[in-house]
Scaffold this motif. Sequence first.
Motif, PDB file in Angstrom:
ATOM      1  N   PHE A   1      14.089  -0.970  -1.759  1.00 52.56           N
ATOM      2  CA  PHE A   1      13.372  -2.030  -1.881  1.00 52.56           C
ATOM      3  C   PHE A   1      11.996  -2.530  -0.901  1.00 52.56           C
ATOM      4  O   PHE A   1      11.400  -2.803  -0.598  1.00 52.56           O
ATOM      5  CB  PHE A   1      14.339  -3.026  -1.291  1.00 52.56           C
ATOM      6  CG  PHE A   1      15.741  -3.001  -2.663  1.00 52.56           C
ATOM      7  CD1 PHE A   1      15.564  -3.192  -3.380  1.00 52.56           C
ATOM      8  CD2 PHE A   1      16.737  -2.373  -1.515  1.00 52.56           C
ATOM      9  CE1 PHE A   1      16.150  -3.680  -4.551  1.00 52.56           C
ATOM     10  CE2 PHE A   1      17.823  -3.333  -2.479  1.00 52.56           C
ATOM     11  CZ  PHE A   1      17.608  -3.672  -3.955  1.00 52.56           C
ATOM     12  N   THR A   2      11.617  -0.774  -0.505  1.00 57.17           N
ATOM     13  CA  THR A   2      10.845  -0.627   0.644  1.00 57.17           C
ATOM     14  C   THR A   2       8.593  -0.644  -0.657  1.00 57.17           C
ATOM     15  O   THR A   2       8.763   0.370  -1.298  1.00 57.17           O
ATOM     16  CB  THR A   2      11.058   0.842   1.317  1.00 57.17           C
ATOM     17  OG1 THR A   2      11.772   0.479   2.090  1.00 57.17           O
ATOM     18  CG2 THR A   2       9.660   0.593   2.122  1.00 57.17           C
ATOM     19  N   PRO A   3       7.923  -1.665   0.282  1.00 51.47           N
ATOM     20  CA  PRO A   3       7.186  -1.770  -0.526  1.00 51.47           C
ATOM     21  C   PRO A   3       6.457  -0.355  -0.079  1.00 51.47           C
ATOM     22  O   PRO A   3       6.539   0.455   0.758  1.00 51.47           O
ATOM     23  CB  PRO A   3       6.091  -2.655   0.463  1.00 51.47           C
ATOM     24  CG  PRO A   3       7.446  -3.928   1.303  1.00 51.47           C
ATOM     25  CD  PRO A   3       8.637  -2.544   1.032  1.00 51.47           C
ATOM     26  N   GLU A   4       5.550  -0.051  -1.326  1.00 51.64           N
ATOM     27  CA  GLU A   4       4.788   0.989  -1.467  1.00 51.64           C
ATOM     28  C   GLU A   4       4.138   1.265   0.039  1.00 51.64           C
ATOM     29  O   GLU A   4       4.344   2.429   0.050  1.00 51.64           O
ATOM     30  CB  GLU A   4       3.817   0.758  -2.690  1.00 51.64           C
ATOM     31  CG  GLU A   4       3.340   2.353  -3.463  1.00 51.64           C
ATOM     32  CD  GLU A   4       4.128   3.352  -3.938  1.00 51.64           C
ATOM     33  OE1 GLU A   4       4.432   4.425  -3.111  1.00 51.64           O
ATOM     34  OE2 GLU A   4       5.567   3.194  -4.164  1.00 51.64           O
ATOM     35  N   GLU A   5       3.727   0.214   0.279  1.00 56.39           N
ATOM     36  CA  GLU A   5       2.453   0.723   1.051  1.00 56.39           C
ATOM     37  C   GLU A   5       3.477   1.022   2.676  1.00 56.39           C
ATOM     38  O   GLU A   5       2.434   0.990   3.181  1.00 56.39           O
ATOM     39  CB  GLU A   5       1.796  -0.647   2.183  1.00 56.39           C
ATOM     40  CG  GLU A   5       2.356  -1.858   1.717  1.00 56.39           C
ATOM     41  CD  GLU A   5       2.864  -2.483   0.761  1.00 56.39           C
ATOM     42  OE1 GLU A   5       3.219  -3.809   0.709  1.00 56.39           O
ATOM     43  OE2 GLU A   5       3.096  -2.427  -0.250  1.00 56.39           O
ATOM     44  N   GLU A   6       4.270   1.036   2.521  1.00 54.53           N
ATOM     45  CA  GLU A   6       5.426   1.119   3.895  1.00 54.53           C
ATOM     46  C   GLU A   6       5.946   2.479   3.531  1.00 54.53           C
ATOM     47  O   GLU A   6       6.798   2.759   4.425  1.00 54.53           O
ATOM     48  CB  GLU A   6       6.055   0.380   3.872  1.00 54.53           C
ATOM     49  CG  GLU A   6       5.349  -1.187   4.923  1.00 54.53           C
ATOM     50  CD  GLU A   6       5.893  -2.126   5.517  1.00 54.53           C
ATOM     51  OE1 GLU A   6       6.748  -2.422   6.993  1.00 54.53           O
ATOM     52  OE2 GLU A   6       6.533  -3.187   5.210  1.00 54.53           O
ATOM     53  N   ARG A   7       6.231   3.431   2.460  1.00 58.11           N
ATOM     54  CA  ARG A   7       6.795   4.215   1.758  1.00 58.11           C
ATOM     55  C   ARG A   7       6.502   5.728   2.782  1.00 58.11           C
ATOM     56  O   ARG A   7       7.408   6.872   2.781  1.00 58.11           O
ATOM     57  CB  ARG A   7       7.202   4.445   0.428  1.00 58.11           C
ATOM     58  CG  ARG A   7       8.175   3.467   0.039  1.00 58.11           C
ATOM     59  CD  ARG A   7       7.792   3.760  -1.247  1.00 58.11           C
ATOM     60  NE  ARG A   7       8.883   2.769  -2.365  1.00 58.11           N
ATOM     61  CZ  ARG A   7       9.860   2.865  -2.494  1.00 58.11           C
ATOM     62  NH1 ARG A   7      10.464   4.131  -2.584  1.00 58.11           N
ATOM     63  NH2 ARG A   7      10.821   2.302  -2.619  1.00 58.11           N
ATOM     64  N   GLY A   8       4.705   6.178   2.846  1.00 63.41           N
ATOM     65  CA  GLY A   8       4.598   7.034   3.308  1.00 63.41           C
ATOM     66  C   GLY A   8       5.175   7.385   4.892  1.00 63.41           C
ATOM     67  O   GLY A   8       5.740   6.716   5.766  1.00 63.41           O
ATOM     68  N   GLY A   9       4.592   8.746   5.287  1.00 60.69           N
ATOM     69  CA  GLY A   9       4.475   9.061   6.638  1.00 60.69           C
ATOM     70  C   GLY A   9       5.665  10.231   6.534  1.00 60.69           C
ATOM     71  O   GLY A   9       6.812  10.090   5.908  1.00 60.69           O
TER      72      GLY A   9
END
Length: 690
Positions: A259-267
């Motif tokens: 459920f994590t938005p795409e913009e917060e999946r990085g790093g």
Amino acid sequence: MLGTSLAATAVVAAPDDGGGDRVQQYREKTQVVFVKAPTRAQRNRVIALGLDATEHATTKGIEVVLYGDRDAATLRRAGFTWDVRVADLEAQTRANARKNQRYAARVAESPLPSGRTTYRRLSDYQSELTELANKYPTLTKPITLSKRTVLGKRIRGIEITRNADTVQDGKPTFVMLGAHHAREWPSAEHSMEFAYDLLQGYRLGKARNREILSNERIIIVPIVNVDGFQISRQAPVLGEDYSAFNYEMKRKNCRISQFTPEEERGGTCEDNPAGRLRGTDLNRNYPGFWGGNGAATNWRQDTYRGDAPSSEPEVRAIRKLISDRAVTVMITNHTYSNLVLRVPSIAATGKSPDEVEYKALGDSMAEANSYTSQASYQLYDTSGSTEDWSYWNTGGFGFTFEIGPDTFHPDYQAGVVAEYLGVAPADGAGKGGNREAYYRAAEAAMTNRLHSRIKGNAPAGYTLQVRKRFISQTSDVIDAAGNEGRPRYYQDTLTTRYISDGGSFTMHVNPSTRPVVVGRYGRDPVAPPQEPADLTNPQGVPAVGGSETSTFEIQGPPAADNGTATLSFKWPNGADWDYQILDPAGEPIASAATLDNPEVATIPDPVPGTYTVEAVNYEGGSAEDDWTGEVTFQSPEPATYTGLKEAWTLTCENRRGKIISTREVIVDRGEIFRAGDACAPGIGAVAAKR
């Protein structure tokens, strides 16, 4: 670094999805506050707000970490008030770090079994586990759990017993776990010190250690949440920033929720747009009663339950470990609150059918460390916890230790040395501390009346196995809107194996009928409940903010048998009175401090004696609106048992691996199943005998 650069902006923002995100000014002070929530329902409401609730709760309220004004506003909107316990958590953390440096500088070797003077890092645990295995080769067996972490790291532990390599020897097993939650460093330290203690004591010829290591296996896994712990332990102190990007306060593992938005999946897990909020709370992810009250449905929240029951590899690894051994007692260590907790973790579950023995063991351990022994639900509901799965599905007694009084990683001398050894300033000073509590747990693990045994004869080299496979259901799963839906289902397979050395054998196992099948604990009353009584209001009225006291008596058998005592207080006008009830030992046992009129407090299973009511004139109390009170009594709920019995399947395999005998084994706690010639061809059963 990504996290550092984000944290350096004036405002750290995340999409407002109603999940209690940590939008805040980064220079705001992080505080630990005690939220006034005197009922369990109110404490459950605090948990549901999605703030960073600690494990520290009492009958008066619960401690919460506030990461700035946004969190404080969430509490205010919900109608809660609070007292500040730590005005500046960053400053406290820095002060503790300085204490640690001074302690390590002046003390070459601490009185701990290991002699440590500072908190370990992950590499320290790994090297010390290896060193212990090399130093005590016949008493230890290094173990690596069956699943790796989300980031692919191994979860390591150590198995301690005489002839440790002979794993399938029929002994009962005591399991100790640390660091389900990454930031709870003392939980791993205490677990590791007990490994040293057991081995050093055996080498020195201590009778207690020799008896324990001769008669049971002890498995210690100091760090369950390996990924999260490494990140928390290695996080730099960021000075003024204690926001979502201070990874020292990371609680969860490193799972990226679906459920994590795409913009917060990085790093990476230690440097990502969601900061420390990425992950699943492992101690809310176990499938037993997963999805109920006391666990967050939103991935941003610190108590997020995970996308599915047992979705996390770390949880599946512990389930596999416990399912493959006869784990008769288990302790999972946490911080903080000076508590020894037992099931049930959810009030609606009902007390365990083993409540009498279960409570007695918890009380015995708490006697050594001066912690409070109680059922977990008495704080607030917690679904998906370790012992709620392990006890109800395997029958082994499971406990949570909340180590230390007031912080996640206190200074080392107080939080590790003193708490473990039972020396000042620990509450257990002079009583043995957690070291003594752990020894009592280990002794209980090999106590025959607290588990079951199978006895018989088998040829040398033949393998005996008891096994059971079953389907269980979670809680009715609560969705993001707070609505209860259908439960989910999961499967467990429990197995214990024994390789015969010829002749008679004893296999230690847990009862064949799981506690979740047995029913719920109650007791048949032995006398009628006590008659209602008025509470005496002393003459005069205390000033606003002041208090007055009154006493009342609770009787016991044979005069009366009280399952609960309910106190009700009321007054005629617009004042606000609050009440605290003290038990015969002078300890707080219940409170009534809401905005309600009447105020009501309930004491479950009250012990006989003289109780004290402290009435506080919180606001506006006067002679015209003075309070009156009454105490009423109710009988205990009678015992309710299903009467159902489950069986272990006992098989015997010859040296070629062919099953030559199968039979059902029905055996209760404290009983022995007499298998006779366990490898005789055919199918049969022999009644259990005490």
